[in-house]
Design a protein around this motif. Structure first.
Motif, PDB file in Angstrom:
ATOM      1  N   THR A 120      29.466 -24.658  16.224  1.00 57.38           N
ATOM      2  CA  THR A 120      30.453 -25.756  16.409  1.00 57.38           C
ATOM      3  C   THR A 120      29.853 -27.241  15.977  1.00 57.38           C
ATOM      4  O   THR A 120      30.768 -28.068  15.787  1.00 57.38           O
ATOM      5  N   LYS A 121      28.633 -27.433  15.928  1.00 59.36           N
ATOM      6  CA  LYS A 121      28.063 -28.629  15.390  1.00 59.36           C
ATOM      7  C   LYS A 121      28.220 -28.778  13.979  1.00 59.36           C
ATOM      8  O   LYS A 121      28.555 -29.883  13.423  1.00 59.36           O
ATOM      9  N   LYS A 122      28.066 -27.892  13.270  1.00 58.56           N
ATOM     10  CA  LYS A 122      28.505 -27.762  11.824  1.00 58.56           C
ATOM     11  C   LYS A 122      29.892 -28.113  11.503  1.00 58.56           C
ATOM     12  O   LYS A 122      30.182 -29.141  10.585  1.00 58.56           O
ATOM     13  N   ALA A 123      30.725 -27.451  12.277  1.00 59.29           N
ATOM     14  CA  ALA A 123      32.224 -27.688  11.983  1.00 59.29           C
ATOM     15  C   ALA A 123      32.553 -29.190  12.483  1.00 59.29           C
ATOM     16  O   ALA A 123      33.171 -29.940  11.870  1.00 59.29           O
ATOM     17  N   TYR A 124      31.923 -29.616  13.671  1.00 51.26           N
ATOM     18  CA  TYR A 124      32.107 -31.014  13.746  1.00 51.26           C
ATOM     19  C   TYR A 124      31.590 -31.967  12.951  1.00 51.26           C
ATOM     20  O   TYR A 124      32.398 -33.089  12.370  1.00 51.26           O
ATOM     21  N   LEU A 125      30.506 -31.951  12.299  1.00 55.28           N
ATOM     22  CA  LEU A 125      29.924 -32.556  11.042  1.00 55.28           C
ATOM     23  C   LEU A 125      30.945 -32.582   9.810  1.00 55.28           C
ATOM     24  O   LEU A 125      31.061 -33.693   9.317  1.00 55.28           O
TER      25      LEU A 125
END
Length: 392
Positions: A120-125
């Motif tokens: 989810t962090k990668k998607a958010y970035l």
């Protein structure tokens, strides 16, 4: 007529002779009262350092009751009963199988949550980068941020579960909470333990120092504190020595630690607590002793032998003294501490009074006596470090 007169004369002579005989006999029975002979002791001051002696009981300086914090089966006992243990030493081992399984499960859940957080962090970035180029909508960016925050929260939850599982696993090793001597084990291998049970597994007692608990009247405690405050200052150190049940004087001297903040409602007594060094562990919790609190300095006292004190039917003490006219005077006295074979006299007598020491059962107030000998009191009447009468 002549015969009658002769008869009367004979009767008169007989009566006169009888009266004379009785008179002679009465005179022979009356003897002068014998004088009572006494010996006296002239009072003088005796220099003493008195002690207040109280019954006491040894209490452990620190005592811990060891209990389980989780439920499980005792796998082994890892200490020797009666031995010295250090804080943190493992005393009992509970079967850890179930709790280790819970830890493993929590670790797996945490790894899963961490993987979700990374995704989810990668998607958010990515959505943040696209938003800067106006290639995505604000709604999709907000959804990505929300998913990332939820994943972070999930990681925190799984981490807390893992921490709790590790804590429970650590409780399978029952450790010593303090350093000291461990007592008997109350359980054996295979026993079922439950969390919060009332029965303890063993006790650990610290004995390098011990407490001595005593009872003292509140008035006597106030006077004792005044004695030391007047000599040593506002916060004096009050020394305490103890005597064992067999009369042996314990070699180490302690000090009065504190007094309870309240007096007993029924007796008016206050609990005193002294701390005594116990390097050899010879003093055990529960022992009864006699605690002696020494006065701060020697002072002059009037001391009379116990044998000269007479008591009334109500128990009030008094002594007989002889005045300058050899007349007996009975004086009521207030007795203090017991010193050897004597009593310290608080009030009632003065220096120079001649106290009668014998024939006390024959004496009465205002009676005249003959003084055979008059002795001067010496300092040998009491020792320089005398014990007071036991209280309580």
């Amino acid at each position: 007529m002549l015969k009658l007169n002769v008869s009367k004369l004979s009767l008169l002579l007989l009566v006169t002779f009888a009266i004379s005989a009785c008179s002679d006999q009465t005179q022979s029975d009356i003897r002068p009262a014998q004088d009572i002979h006494v010996d006296t002791l002239s009072l003088s001051h005796t220099s003493l350092r008195l002690n207040t002696e109280l019954p006491g009981r040894i209490t452990a300086f620190n005592e811990a009751e060891v209990r389980p914090q989780i439920t499980g089966i005792v796998k082994s006992r890892l200490y020797k009963q009666g031995s010295y243990v250090n804080e943190g030493d493992v005393l009992f081992q509970i079967d850890p199988t179930t709790y280790q399984s819970t830890v493993n499960s929590a670790q797996a859940e945490l790894k899963k949550a961490l993987a979700s957080e990374q995704s989810t962090k990668k998607a958010y970035l990515r959505y943040q980068a696209l938003m800067k180029k106006s290639l995505t909508s604000q709604e999709l960016l907000d959804d990505a941020e929300s998913n990332y925050l939820q994943a972070q929260a999930e990681v925190a939850i799984r981490q807390a579960e893992l921490d709790y599982a590790n804590i429970e696993l650590s409780y399978t090793q029952i450790k010593a909470p303090i350093s000291g001597y461990a007592g008997f084990s109350q359980v054996s291998e295979g026993s079922l333990l439950t969390s919060g049970q009332s029965n303890y597994l063993t006790t650990i007692i610290q004995t390098n120092n011990v407490y001595v608990d005593m009872q003292q009247s509140s008035v006597s405690l106030y006077k004792l504190r005044q004695e030391f405050t007047n000599v040593r200052g506002t916060h004096p150190t009050i020394p305490v020595t103890i005597t064992l049940e067999d009369g042996t004087l314990y070699q180490h001297t302690g000090k009065l630690e504190f007094a309870d903040t309240r007096a007993d409602n029924s007796t008016g007594s206050v609990t005193l607590r002294a701390i005594i060094p116990n390097p050899d562990n010879s003093l055990l919790a529960g022992m009864y002793v006699r605690a002696s609190i020494s006065m701060p300095e020697q002072r002059d006292y009037l001391v009379v032998p116990q044998s000269v004190v007479v008591r009334s039917q109500s128990g009030l003490p008094s002594v007989f003294i002889v005045d300058q006219d050899n007349k007996i005077i009975k004086k009521s006295v207030e007795l203090g501490s017991e010193v050897g074979n004597g009593w310290v006299v608080k009030t009632g007598l003065n220096v120079g009074d001649n106290v009668v020491v014998n024939n006390l059962n024959k004496l009465k107030n205002n009676q005249m006596v003959v003084v055979d000998s008059q002795a001067e009191q010496s300092g040998d009447t009491a020792t320089a470090d005398a014990h007071s009468i036991s209280q309580g």
